[in-house]
Design a protein around this motif. Structure first.
Motif, PDB file in Angstrom:
ATOM      1  N   GLY A  45     -28.164 -46.862  31.028  1.00  0.00           N
ATOM      2  CA  GLY A  45     -28.446 -45.449  30.870  1.00  0.00           C
ATOM      3  C   GLY A  45     -29.723 -45.251  30.084  1.00  0.00           C
ATOM      4  O   GLY A  45     -30.400 -46.215  29.703  1.00  0.00           O
ATOM      5  N   GLY A  46     -30.051 -44.017  29.846  1.00  0.00           N
ATOM      6  CA  GLY A  46     -31.230 -43.717  29.071  1.00  0.00           C
ATOM      7  C   GLY A  46     -31.100 -44.214  27.639  1.00  0.00           C
ATOM      8  O   GLY A  46     -30.002 -44.421  27.127  1.00  0.00           O
ATOM      9  N   TYR A  47     -32.252 -44.430  27.010  1.00  0.00           N
ATOM     10  CA  TYR A  47     -32.325 -44.798  25.603  1.00  0.00           C
ATOM     11  C   TYR A  47     -31.849 -46.217  25.306  1.00  0.00           C
ATOM     12  O   TYR A  47     -31.423 -46.524  24.202  1.00  0.00           O
ATOM     13  N   GLN A  48     -31.901 -47.094  26.295  1.00  0.00           N
ATOM     14  CA  GLN A  48     -31.713 -48.513  26.013  1.00  0.00           C
ATOM     15  C   GLN A  48     -32.932 -49.016  25.237  1.00  0.00           C
ATOM     16  O   GLN A  48     -34.072 -48.696  25.573  1.00  0.00           O
ATOM     17  N   VAL A  49     -32.702 -49.820  24.208  1.00  0.00           N
ATOM     18  CA  VAL A  49     -33.783 -50.332  23.372  1.00  0.00           C
ATOM     19  C   VAL A  49     -33.811 -51.855  23.519  1.00  0.00           C
ATOM     20  O   VAL A  49     -33.209 -52.587  22.739  1.00  0.00           O
ATOM     21  N   GLU A  50     -34.522 -52.319  24.543  1.00  0.00           N
ATOM     22  CA  GLU A  50     -34.523 -53.744  24.865  1.00  0.00           C
ATOM     23  C   GLU A  50     -35.147 -54.590  23.767  1.00  0.00           C
ATOM     24  O   GLU A  50     -34.855 -55.788  23.663  1.00  0.00           O
ATOM     25  N   GLU A  51     -35.994 -53.982  22.942  1.00  0.00           N
ATOM     26  CA  GLU A  51     -36.628 -54.727  21.856  1.00  0.00           C
ATOM     27  C   GLU A  51     -35.590 -55.384  20.944  1.00  0.00           C
ATOM     28  O   GLU A  51     -35.817 -56.451  20.372  1.00  0.00           O
ATOM     29  N   LEU A  52     -34.431 -54.764  20.821  1.00  0.00           N
ATOM     30  CA  LEU A  52     -33.398 -55.292  19.940  1.00  0.00           C
ATOM     31  C   LEU A  52     -32.704 -56.520  20.507  1.00  0.00           C
ATOM     32  O   LEU A  52     -31.910 -57.160  19.809  1.00  0.00           O
ATOM     33  N   ARG A  53     -33.002 -56.877  21.735  1.00  0.00           N
ATOM     34  CA  ARG A  53     -32.461 -58.125  22.272  1.00  0.00           C
ATOM     35  C   ARG A  53     -33.036 -59.340  21.543  1.00  0.00           C
ATOM     36  O   ARG A  53     -32.528 -60.452  21.703  1.00  0.00           O
ATOM     37  N   GLN A  54     -34.067 -59.131  20.744  1.00  0.00           N
ATOM     38  CA  GLN A  54     -34.569 -60.225  19.909  1.00  0.00           C
ATOM     39  C   GLN A  54     -33.517 -60.703  18.906  1.00  0.00           C
ATOM     40  O   GLN A  54     -33.590 -61.830  18.403  1.00  0.00           O
ATOM     41  N   LEU A  55     -32.548 -59.833  18.602  1.00  0.00           N
ATOM     42  CA  LEU A  55     -31.469 -60.220  17.698  1.00  0.00           C
ATOM     43  C   LEU A  55     -30.410 -61.077  18.380  1.00  0.00           C
ATOM     44  O   LEU A  55     -29.661 -61.795  17.707  1.00  0.00           O
ATOM     45  N   CYS A  56     -30.331 -60.999  19.697  1.00  0.00           N
ATOM     46  CA  CYS A  56     -29.225 -61.631  20.411  1.00  0.00           C
ATOM     47  C   CYS A  56     -29.126 -63.142  20.190  1.00  0.00           C
ATOM     48  O   CYS A  56     -28.017 -63.667  19.996  1.00  0.00           O
ATOM     49  N   PRO A  57     -30.238 -63.906  20.211  1.00  0.00           N
ATOM     50  CA  PRO A  57     -30.095 -65.348  19.958  1.00  0.00           C
ATOM     51  C   PRO A  57     -29.472 -65.672  18.601  1.00  0.00           C
ATOM     52  O   PRO A  57     -28.726 -66.643  18.470  1.00  0.00           O
ATOM     53  N   ILE A  58     -29.752 -64.849  17.581  1.00  0.00           N
ATOM     54  CA  ILE A  58     -29.138 -65.072  16.267  1.00  0.00           C
ATOM     55  C   ILE A  58     -27.642 -64.786  16.339  1.00  0.00           C
ATOM     56  O   ILE A  58     -26.817 -65.564  15.842  1.00  0.00           O
ATOM     57  N   LEU A  59     -27.283 -63.667  16.967  1.00  0.00           N
ATOM     58  CA  LEU A  59     -25.874 -63.310  17.093  1.00  0.00           C
ATOM     59  C   LEU A  59     -25.118 -64.364  17.886  1.00  0.00           C
ATOM     60  O   LEU A  59     -23.968 -64.710  17.564  1.00  0.00           O
ATOM     61  N   GLU A  60     -25.740 -64.900  18.917  1.00  0.00           N
ATOM     62  CA  GLU A  60     -25.117 -65.943  19.733  1.00  0.00           C
ATOM     63  C   GLU A  60     -24.974 -67.241  18.963  1.00  0.00           C
ATOM     64  O   GLU A  60     -23.940 -67.914  19.033  1.00  0.00           O
ATOM     65  N   GLN A  61     -25.990 -67.593  18.218  1.00  0.00           N
ATOM     66  CA  GLN A  61     -25.984 -68.863  17.487  1.00  0.00           C
ATOM     67  C   GLN A  61     -24.835 -68.930  16.494  1.00  0.00           C
ATOM     68  O   GLN A  61     -24.231 -70.001  16.307  1.00  0.00           O
ATOM     69  N   TYR A  62     -24.527 -67.803  15.868  1.00  0.00           N
ATOM     70  CA  TYR A  62     -23.530 -67.806  14.805  1.00  0.00           C
ATOM     71  C   TYR A  62     -22.195 -67.208  15.230  1.00  0.00           C
ATOM     72  O   TYR A  62     -21.371 -66.845  14.387  1.00  0.00           O
TER      73      TYR A  62
END
Length: 389
Positions: free
Chosen positions: A272-289
């Motif tokens: 939908g509108g207002y997706q902020v793909e820039e924050l996917r930079q956090l995903c590898p950290i969230l996945e790692q831990y």
């Protein structure tokens, strides 16, 4: 005349303490009394009678309009009642209660919490004069959660003092008397000083973490990662050396709880509108831990992703992202069709109920009329491997 204009409401529950807050119309001295919850039994039903025995009292050290008192030396997972008292400079007095609360559950004990948002962010589109907010709070109360997460935009303009009553404290008054809550900053809060004044979160308050039962929760301030003047792009804040980024990494490195939950306002995934793909930079950290689930808002819809890892659907080791843009519904903000990462999506006013046990995390999405419209369960074995059901 001295009066109570907000609250009382509950903050920062631990197994052995509870923080009680309220606001008075004028500066006043304050006191909170904790009363024993005496249980009586009638047939197969157990009920609480009106408490009378005062177990503990805590008093303020001076006069204030926003009152914050913490009661300690309580028992884990235990129901108590509390009353509050304030006395103005002219001797006038006000009080409220008794209201019930329950201390935080210790590790190993099941618990539940609810999630919603946009009580204020939706206000510019709401034609019901706030009735949606009231219904969402009423529905959450029916499920009696141990606490609630608000994922931002609980007011329309955080710099406007009246908004905090209009969109949050007034419609949620009865619910907030007895249900502790946490919140993250949304764009509508505008990083206003009232957010820091009204809430008793751990410093610096715009990001923090806490444990509850077998779960570890992390609140992030996505409005610091993605600032207003560069939205939806970052200016390099999502990188080592920035205080919030380093906090996230260190906090996840040291968290030992079986379940890990992260919540922040801007959604990295939503069809939908207002997706902020820039924050996917956090995903590898969230996945790692080993983060299990992420709650977001900003897009005023409900959406649950497939389990995601490394930018792909991964039912063995993925993270579920849930947009809980609850107290409002904007169907026109959804894309014409779902994105690849979307498992379920619906634009209706709603909240999310989550039940956590040692081995299971159950998610239920419930609309403003009390109807269940989505459900998911994650089972986790001793080896930490997730099974999505």
């Amino acid at each position: 005349m001295l009066s109570i204009v907000k609250g009382p409401y509950l903050q920062w529950p631990t197994p052995n303490s509870m923080t009680i807050m309220w606001e008075t119309s004028e500066p006043a001295a304050s006191q909170a009394d904790i009363l024993a919850a005496e249980r009586i039994h009638s047939g197969y039903q157990g009920n609480y009678k009106k408490p009378e025995q005062v177990l503990a009292s805590v008093c303020s050290e001076g006069l204030a309009t926003i009152h914050q008192l913490t009661v300690t030396n309580l028992e884990p997972g235990t129901t108590y009642f509390y009353t509050i008292h304030s006395e103005g400079t002219g001797g006038e007095q006000v009080q409220a209660g008794p209201h019930p609360f329950k201390t935080a559950m210790p590790p190993g004990a099941p618990f539940s919490f609810s999630v919603t948002s946009e009580t204020g962010g939706y206000s510019g589109f709401d034609r019901t004069d706030g009735a949606i907010n009231t219904r969402i709070f009423e529905q959450m109360q029916r499920y009696r959660p141990d606490f609630t997460l608000f994922v931002g935009d609980i007011v329309n303009d955080g710099t406007n003092y009246e908004d905090w009553g209009t969109y949050f404290f007034d419609p949620g008054k009865e619910f907030l008397h007895r249900t502790p809550f946490y919140s993250c900053l949304g764009n509508h809060e505008n990083n206003a000083s009232w957010y820091y004044d009204f809430f008793a979160f751990a410093p610096p308050k715009n990001y923090y973490s806490f444990d509850y039962g077998d779960a570890h929760f992390i609140c992030l301030d996505s409005t610091k990662f993605i600032k207003r003047d560069s939205y939806p792009l970052s200016q390099g804040e999502i990188s080592p050396g920035h205080a919030q980024y380093d906090f996230l990494v260190h906090d996840l490195q040291t968290a030992s709880a079986k379940w890990k939950v992260v919540f922040f306002h801007y959604p990295p995934y939503v069809s939908g509108g207002y997706q902020v793909e820039e924050l996917r930079q956090l995903c590898p950290i969230l996945e790692q831990y080993g983060v299990d689930i992420v709650f977001n808002s900003h897009t005023i819809v409900y959406e649950r992703s497939h389990p995601l890892r490394a930018g792909n659907v991964d039912f063995d080791d993925g993270i579920v992202y849930i947009v809980a843009g609850g107290a409002g519904a904007m169907p026109e903000w959804l894309l014409p069709k779902r994105e690849w990462h979307t498992s379920q999506s619906l634009a209706v006013p709603h909240f999310v109920q989550v039940v956590v046990t040692a081995d299971n995390l159950e998610v239920r999405a419930i609309d403003e009329e009390g109807r269940l419209f989505d459900a998911m369960r994650i089972r986790k074995g001793a080896n930490g491997r997730r099974i999505f059901l």
